[in-house]
Design an enzyme around this catalytic site. Structure first.
Site, PDB file in Angstrom:
ATOM      1  N   HIS A  26       0.828  -1.209   0.000  1.00 10.50           N
ATOM      2  CA  HIS A  26       0.000   0.000   0.000  1.00 10.50           C
ATOM      3  C   HIS A  26       0.860   1.257   0.000  1.00 10.50           C
ATOM      4  O   HIS A  26       0.593   2.204  -0.726  1.00 10.50           O
ATOM      5  CB  HIS A  26      -0.931   0.013   1.220  1.00 10.50           C
ATOM      6  CG  HIS A  26      -2.256  -0.622   0.950  1.00 10.50           C
ATOM      7  ND1 HIS A  26      -2.402  -1.971   0.760  1.00 10.50           N
ATOM      8  CD2 HIS A  26      -3.496  -0.080   0.806  1.00 10.50           C
ATOM      9  CE1 HIS A  26      -3.681  -2.240   0.528  1.00 10.50           C
ATOM     10  NE2 HIS A  26      -4.363  -1.114   0.540  1.00 10.50           N
ATOM     11  N   LYS A  70     -10.171  -8.535   7.113  1.00  8.17           N
ATOM     12  CA  LYS A  70     -10.892  -8.990   8.299  1.00  8.17           C
ATOM     13  C   LYS A  70     -10.970  -7.876   9.334  1.00  8.17           C
ATOM     14  O   LYS A  70     -10.119  -7.004   9.391  1.00  8.17           O
ATOM     15  CB  LYS A  70     -10.240 -10.230   8.885  1.00  8.17           C
ATOM     16  CG  LYS A  70      -8.890  -9.997   9.548  1.00  8.17           C
ATOM     17  CD  LYS A  70      -8.439 -11.225  10.304  1.00  8.17           C
ATOM     18  CE  LYS A  70      -6.958 -11.207  10.618  1.00  8.17           C
ATOM     19  NZ  LYS A  70      -6.624 -10.651  11.934  1.00  8.17           N
TER      20      LYS A  70
END
Lengths: 169, 277
Positions: free
Chosen positions: A39, A104
């Site tokens: 990222h 998650k």
């Protein structure tokens, strides 16, 4: 809890609008792994106005750092990592056209709102079910940042990959 | 004196490390099986994914979770056990070999450069010494998600039992579903902050129904379990089943001016092994 099927990359984001929080969805098609370090690099490329290693428009990112590939060329285990660590790194990707993220756990409210604003959806999948989820990945290809090892970006072909819509698009 | 043979030690260590990666802890497996019997059909489908995951992992030698963790080792050394080899070296070498040979993820990196150490080493090893001739080894693989959920605080020594309870419940609420519930939760209270953390981590080795707590610890653990399971988190954050499979409490004396408290979380894929030499 209705069950729906969605294929990535999306032809358009209309189908996401039919999803409701809590819907169990099966994913098909092409998705890309990217977690913390990847990222950072994607954001740097965007900042510098350079092209990303994959088409981000209408795409889905899977927050996942798999175990190494086995003899069949597929990962042994490939479940989700904690999404909230990517909260501060997500907005520029949504702006660039990302339409889904899979991970998650919960996320900051402002990020969930941003998903909504950009007509995108955050999906959760099952943390601790890496062996099961790996079997839903039919092929994988390393496409960027090989020096990051498990944190590199892999292009995955998935079939019947189970996720739950965490919010409305 | 009992001589501990290096080659046999390594063999046993490797065996348990492999076992931990591919085989779900039996009490957690039983918990899943029982849970599926008392939830709705739709929820059953989700619990079944986890039961199937453990079967696939065992059958196909796939890691239960892709986060194969850092390797935490607790070693108990009897005063009549003779170890004439470099124990730490043997452990680290075994970790390196197993993670390489079994296709496990190497998840350790230097803190600033984030460069991978490339062998999932170092293992983090704690030692205890005791009477006897045995060498007892406990292995725990701890994933980053559950490790990031670790909490520690120095409360005021005047804190009431209610304040202690509410600190724990608040922390679990804050963690939410990000560390893969249902959780094994353990709380170390007292000592210094390091000791509180040490015991909170070590107690994750205890089985869901395993005893070992005194009356005071047990009563606090029961209250905490009730309160934590009243939080709207539940199985994978989906608000069914339980948030916590168990809560363990360990209390040890502390300085009159302090009240250290530490909370450790074991995820649903808690992976452990043990052997006695």
């Amino acid at each position: 809890m209705n069950e729906k099927a969605i294929r990535f990359p999306l032809p358009n984001s209309e189908i996401l609008k039919t999803l409701k929080a809590g819907d169990l969805v099966k994913l098909f098609g092409t998705i890309y792994t990217a977690r913390d370090q990847a990222h950072k690099r994607l954001l740097k490329l965007l900042e510098e106005g350079k092209p990303l290693p994959f088409g981000i428009k209408n795409s889905a990112i899977y927050y996942c750092g798999p175990t190494p590939a086995r003899e069949d060329g597929l990962f042994g285990s490939a479940g989700p990592t904690t999404s909230s660590r990517m909260d501060e790194l997500t907005l520029p990707l949504l702006k660039a056209g990302l339409k889904a993220a899979i991970g998650k756990g919960g996320r900051h409210e402002k990020i969930l709102r941003a998903f909504q604003e950009y007509g995108a959806v955050y999906f959760t999948t099952f943390g601790g079910a890496g062996a099961y989820l790996a079997k839903k990945i039919k092929s994988q290809k390393l496409i960027a940042f090989p020096d990051l090892g498990a944190e590199a970006i892999y292009e995955l072909e998935v079939e019947d990959f189970p996720v739950i819509a965490a919010g409305n698009a | 004196m009992k001589a501990i043979d290096e080659a046999i030690f390594k063999e046993k260590f490797r065996e348990q490390l492999i076992h931990a990666n591919f085989q779900l802890r039996e009490d957690v497996r039983v918990y899943f099986k029982n849970l599926r019997e008392r939830v709705s059909q739709k929820q059953q489908k989700i619990v079944d994914i986890f039961i199937e995951n453990s079967e696939i992992a065992f059958r196909e030698k796939r890691a239960l979770c892709q986060d194969t963790g850092y390797v935490q080792v607790f070693v108990r050394i009897g005063n009549r056990a003779r170890i004439d080899f470099d124990l730490e070296k043997a452990i680290n070498l075994s970790v390196k070999e197993v993670y390489q040979d079994c296709g496990l993820r190497k998840s350790l990196a230097y803190p600033l450069s984030r460069q991978n150490t490339s062998g999932n080493t170092p293992a983090f090893i704690d030692y205890e010494f005791c009477e006897g001739e045995n060498l007892e080894v406990f292995i725990m693989l701890k994933g980053g998600g559950s490790e990031n959920a670790t909490k520690a605080e120095l409360l005021l020594p005047t804190a009431s039992l209610e304040e202690i309870e509410s600190w724990v419940v608040k922390m679990v609420e804050k963690i939410g579903a990000r560390a893969c519930p249902p959780y094994l939760i353990s709380v170390g209270i007292g000592g210094n902050l390091g000791k509180a953390l040490y015991y909170s981590k070590k107690m994750l080795l205890e089985g869901i129904d395993e005893g070992g707590m005194d009356e005071e610890e047990k009563s606090l653990s029961e209250n905490l379990l009730k309160k934590i399971n009243a939080l709207p988190i539940g199985f994978q954050g989906l608000q069914f089943g339980e948030t916590a499979m168990s809560v363990k409490v360990r209390m040890i004396p502390c300085h009159i001016a302090t009240l250290p408290i530490a909370l450790s979380i074991g995820c649903n894929s808690v992976r452990q092994g043990r052997f006695i030499f």
